[in-house]
Scaffold this motif. Structure first.
Motif, PDB file in Angstrom:
ATOM      1  N   LEU A 157       0.897  -1.263  -0.033  1.00  0.00           N
ATOM      2  CA  LEU A 157      -0.109  -0.017   0.128  1.00  0.00           C
ATOM      3  C   LEU A 157       0.890   1.376   0.132  1.00  0.00           C
ATOM      4  CD1 LEU A 157      -2.956  -0.892   2.448  1.00  0.00           C
ATOM      5  CD2 LEU A 157      -3.145  -0.678  -0.022  1.00  0.00           C
ATOM      6  N   ARG A 174      -3.073   9.262   5.071  1.00  0.00           N
ATOM      7  CA  ARG A 174      -3.989   8.314   4.405  1.00  0.00           C
ATOM      8  C   ARG A 174      -3.684   6.678   4.588  1.00  0.00           C
ATOM      9  NH1 ARG A 174      -7.285   9.965  -0.250  1.00  0.00           N
ATOM     10  NH2 ARG A 174      -8.510   8.052   0.680  1.00  0.00           N
ATOM     11  N   TRP A 255     -14.170  -0.063   8.748  1.00  0.00           N
ATOM     12  CA  TRP A 255     -13.724  -0.440   7.639  1.00  0.00           C
ATOM     13  C   TRP A 255     -13.261  -1.801   7.773  1.00  0.00           C
ATOM     14  CZ3 TRP A 255      -8.835  -1.980   7.925  1.00  0.00           C
ATOM     15  CH2 TRP A 255      -7.920  -1.417   9.033  1.00  0.00           C
TER      16      TRP A 255
ATOM     17  N   ARG B 124      -4.637  -3.657  -4.126  1.00  0.00           N
ATOM     18  CA  ARG B 124      -3.899  -2.593  -3.333  1.00  0.00           C
ATOM     19  C   ARG B 124      -4.859  -1.171  -3.115  1.00  0.00           C
ATOM     20  NH1 ARG B 124       2.550  -2.344  -4.635  1.00  0.00           N
ATOM     21  NH2 ARG B 124       2.723  -4.450  -5.522  1.00  0.00           N
ATOM     22  N   LEU B 125      -5.976  -1.421  -2.709  1.00  0.00           N
ATOM     23  CA  LEU B 125      -6.911  -0.617  -2.044  1.00  0.00           C
ATOM     24  C   LEU B 125      -6.680  -0.180  -0.747  1.00  0.00           C
ATOM     25  CD1 LEU B 125      -9.925  -2.103  -3.823  1.00  0.00           C
ATOM     26  CD2 LEU B 125      -8.501  -0.641  -4.676  1.00  0.00           C
ATOM     27  N   LEU B 126      -6.943   0.983  -0.598  1.00  0.00           N
ATOM     28  CA  LEU B 126      -6.950   1.302   1.199  1.00  0.00           C
ATOM     29  C   LEU B 126      -8.273   0.729   1.737  1.00  0.00           C
ATOM     30  CD1 LEU B 126      -5.915   5.077   0.628  1.00  0.00           C
ATOM     31  CD2 LEU B 126      -4.322   3.138   1.176  1.00  0.00           C
ATOM     32  N   PRO B 127      -8.006   0.045   2.471  1.00  0.00           N
ATOM     33  CA  PRO B 127      -9.162  -0.824   3.335  1.00  0.00           C
ATOM     34  C   PRO B 127     -10.010   0.246   4.063  1.00  0.00           C
ATOM     35  CG  PRO B 127      -7.157  -1.731   3.802  1.00  0.00           C
ATOM     36  CD  PRO B 127      -6.796  -0.567   3.174  1.00  0.00           C
ATOM     37  N   TRP B 128      -9.566   1.314   4.468  1.00  0.00           N
ATOM     38  CA  TRP B 128     -10.092   2.321   5.524  1.00  0.00           C
ATOM     39  C   TRP B 128     -10.867   3.362   4.650  1.00  0.00           C
ATOM     40  CZ3 TRP B 128      -5.093   0.463   6.390  1.00  0.00           C
ATOM     41  CH2 TRP B 128      -4.167   1.067   5.747  1.00  0.00           C
ATOM     42  N   ALA B 129     -10.558   3.257   3.100  1.00  0.00           N
ATOM     43  CA  ALA B 129     -11.452   4.356   2.367  1.00  0.00           C
ATOM     44  C   ALA B 129     -12.540   3.425   1.585  1.00  0.00           C
ATOM     45  CB  ALA B 129     -10.211   5.068   1.523  1.00  0.00           C
ATOM     46  N   ASP B 133     -13.679   6.902  -2.554  1.00  0.00           N
ATOM     47  CA  ASP B 133     -12.156   7.787  -2.240  1.00  0.00           C
ATOM     48  C   ASP B 133     -11.197   6.860  -2.868  1.00  0.00           C
ATOM     49  OD1 ASP B 133     -13.699   9.689  -0.943  1.00  0.00           O
ATOM     50  OD2 ASP B 133     -14.183   8.513   0.725  1.00  0.00           O
ATOM     51  N   VAL B 137      -7.995   8.491  -5.149  1.00  0.00           N
ATOM     52  CA  VAL B 137      -6.487   8.316  -4.818  1.00  0.00           C
ATOM     53  C   VAL B 137      -5.817   8.674  -6.246  1.00  0.00           C
ATOM     54  CG1 VAL B 137      -4.682   6.840  -4.206  1.00  0.00           C
ATOM     55  CG2 VAL B 137      -6.632   7.186  -2.672  1.00  0.00           C
ATOM     56  N   TRP B 168     -17.106  -0.528   1.661  1.00  0.00           N
ATOM     57  CA  TRP B 168     -15.886  -0.700   2.113  1.00  0.00           C
ATOM     58  C   TRP B 168     -15.249  -1.677   1.262  1.00  0.00           C
ATOM     59  CZ3 TRP B 168     -14.265   2.919   5.085  1.00  0.00           C
ATOM     60  CH2 TRP B 168     -15.223   3.292   6.038  1.00  0.00           C
ATOM     61  N   ALA B 170     -13.444  -4.260   1.835  1.00  0.00           N
ATOM     62  CA  ALA B 170     -13.736  -5.581   2.257  1.00  0.00           C
ATOM     63  C   ALA B 170     -14.757  -6.355   1.844  1.00  0.00           C
ATOM     64  CB  ALA B 170     -13.500  -5.508   3.894  1.00  0.00           C
ATOM     65  N   ALA B 181      -9.603  -0.811  -8.683  1.00  0.00           N
ATOM     66  CA  ALA B 181      -8.050  -0.571  -8.943  1.00  0.00           C
ATOM     67  C   ALA B 181      -8.065  -0.074 -10.450  1.00  0.00           C
ATOM     68  CB  ALA B 181      -7.321  -1.593  -8.801  1.00  0.00           C
TER      69      ALA B 181
END
Lengths: 262, 287
Positions: A157, A174, A255, B124-129, B133, B137, B168, B170, B181
């Motif tokens: 990441l 972020r 999340w 490779r995604l941001l799990p918290w976005a 969002d 990126v 999310w 997930a 992606a």
């Protein structure tokens, strides 16, 4: 009909965790009332509630509770913020880590309560002594878990963030910090437990106010009900701190499937 | 040595203009390529030229004196065995690695944008976005939050995930994550899209869907696409041109003269796949 049954099972689900504590208290009350247990050593729950009522009416309970809370909060803020800052620094900078991590790991293995005699020599039984002990106790779990959290951020990441042109600040805010958050929360929970433990021990040994002091005073006058009252309040405070952490986790880690249902 | 040092002339190139109706006849692989740098405003992709490119890791040569020209808007597939240097080549072109010697020229005159984007093997995604969002990126720091979200939502509809914008990551399936992606890679309308085995982890049917989706978007947008894969069939189905890389050199450079949309199981593609596989397996010990 099915709606009603889910409503019913929902209430049942909420009550289940409280069944055991309620049963214990009921058994305890019964044992004390029938004289099975001498109230000289173990007061009945009703006596404890009466003592609580008495102490809160005179204001003694609230002033002691407030002082203990202030000590806990200030000590936690000092130790926690230093631990958090060092954890971040050592997680992000190799130089900082080389410089301080070995030292910190050595100091970590000293039980912080073993410093009590030294702390009394340094600070007497003033506020600084309690704050110092709480801060030291809280520091290490926060430090270690923040560091671990930053280390365990997925390097793929981080690479993605770099390739997509994130500035170092954006990358930190972020990618790195959110990735470290679950681990930081683990540290927070440990720290809250240690915070109460340290404070109680410190107040029991050397203090002129606070919950621990109240319990020690009561022991001198053989007021068993007040001693038990203090212990029950510790349990409640611990539960409140844990609930607050869970609420924070639920909103910050929504999340994460692992945190969704707590 | 002859094939590896071959410098491709742009006449073999296929440059899809942007506003092409999706009809097979409009897209003959043999049609002459418009030259880059015409500055027509619609823009094409980024042209890539490598001259004498070499890359060593710890004294071990991974890329050896490579010369290559990829015209703007071409869809190139790079195939080869594991460790042949194909991923390194991609990372060099993207500027993620510095060459030990040689030059990489990216010509983006007339290109829609000089932005280079990569799609990794993992999403490779941001799990918290949230999904929208995550796509944003890809815009870098540009624009206001509302505007960024609108652009992200626009690309999400292109990959068919409008209804997942607020989810999310997930909660998505593997194929859906890879589509997010792809949207993230495309949202900045890049002139060059690098695909580093992006479909390797997907099941066979999802792969075919994704291949079609990437091909369709490429045809609409006209960026230069470089696909690294070890699936020869995938390369033949999607690319204008296939480069077979062996020991850091281009061992084969083949043009795929099959009109689009291509049918899976086309005999021409099968023949091409066979030729490439024969080449890749030629030094295998007889069973």
């Amino acid at each position: 009909m099915s709606r009603q049954s889910t409503f019913g099972s929902d209430i049942l689900g909420r009550l289940t965790p409280w069944l055991v504590p309620v049963a214990i208290i009921a058994g305890w009350q019964a044992a004390a009332s029938t004289g099975l247990v001498s109230t000289r050593f173990m007061p009945a729950p009703s006596d404890v509630i009466a003592a609580g009522w008495q102490a809160s009416r005179t204001g003694e309970l609230w002033s002691n509770l407030w002082i203990s809370f202030l000590r806990a909060a200030v000590g936690f803020l000092i130790g926690g913020s230093i631990g958090f800052a060092l954890g971040l620094a050592n997680g992000l900078s190799q130089l900082s880590e080389k410089l301080t991590d070995t030292t910190l790991q050595m100091v970590r293995n000293i039980p912080h309560l073993s410093l009590i005699p030294l702390v009394i020599l340094w600070f007497g039984i003033d506020e600084e002594a309690k704050l110092f002990l709480v801060a030291i106790g809280v520091f290490f779990p926060i430090y270690a878990n923040t560091l671990h959290g930053i280390r365990s951020v997925d390097p793929q990441l981080v690479e993605m963030g770099r390739v997509y042109g994130m500035s170092p600040t954006t990358l930190f805010l972020r990618v790195v910090l959110p990735g470290a958050l679950p681990s930081i929360f683990v540290g927070l929970r440990y720290a809250l437990g240690i915070m109460w433990l340290t404070l109680i021990v410190a107040e029991t040994i050397s203090a002129s106010s606070g919950l621990g002091y109240m319990a020690m005073q009561a022991r001198e006058f053989m007021l068993v009900d007040v001693v038990v009252l203090a212990i029950v309040i510790y349990a409640l405070l611990g539960k409140i701190a844990d609930t607050l952490t869970r609420l924070l986790e639920r909103s910050f880690l929504a999340w994460n499937p692992a945190y969704r249902n707590i | 040595m002859t094939a590896s040092t071959l410098l491709r002339a742009p006449d073999a190139a296929l440059v899809p203009p942007r506003e092409v109706p999706v009809v097979p006849q409009a897209r003959q692989a043999t049609r002459p390529a418009p030259t880059t740098g015409t500055g027509t405003g619609t823009g094409t992709g980024v042209a890539v030229t490598l001259r004498g490119l070499s890359k060593s890791f710890d004294g071990h040569r991974v890329i050896e004196g490579l010369d290559l020209h990829i015209p703007a808007g071409q869809f190139v597939a790079i195939v080869g065995r594991s460790g042949c240097g194909k991923s390194t080549l991609l990372r060099l072109i993207l500027g993620l690695e510095q060459p030990s010697s040689g030059r990489i020229d990216l010509e983006n005159q007339g290109a829609r944008s000089a932005t280079k984007r990569i799609m990794f093997q993992e999403p490779r995604l941001l799990p918290w976005a949230r999904v929208v969002d995550n796509v944003a990126v890809g815009l870098g720091g540009a624009g206001r939050r509302q505007e960024r979200r609108e652009r992200a939502a626009g690309v999400l509809s292109e990959v068919g995930l409008t209804d997942k914008a607020g989810n999310w990551p997930a909660t998505l399936s593997g194929g859906q994550r890879q589509r997010v992606a792809l949207a993230r890679a495309l949202v900045s309308r890049p002139g060059l899209l690098a695909l580093d085995e992006p479909l390797g982890a997907l099941d066979a049917l999802t792969r075919i869907d994704m291949q079609d989706m990437i091909e369709r978007i490429w045809r609409n947008q006209g960026f230069t696409a470089i696909l690294v894969t070890h699936d020869v069939a995938e390369a033949a189905a999607m690319a204008d041109r296939i480069l077979v890389v062996e020991e850091g050199r281009v061992a084969l450079d083949l043009t795929v003269d099959v009109p689009r949309p291509r049918r899976r199981g086309d005999p021409e593609l099968a023949r091409l796949e066979g030729r490439i596989l024969d080449h890749l397996l030629k030094d295998r010990a007889p069973v």
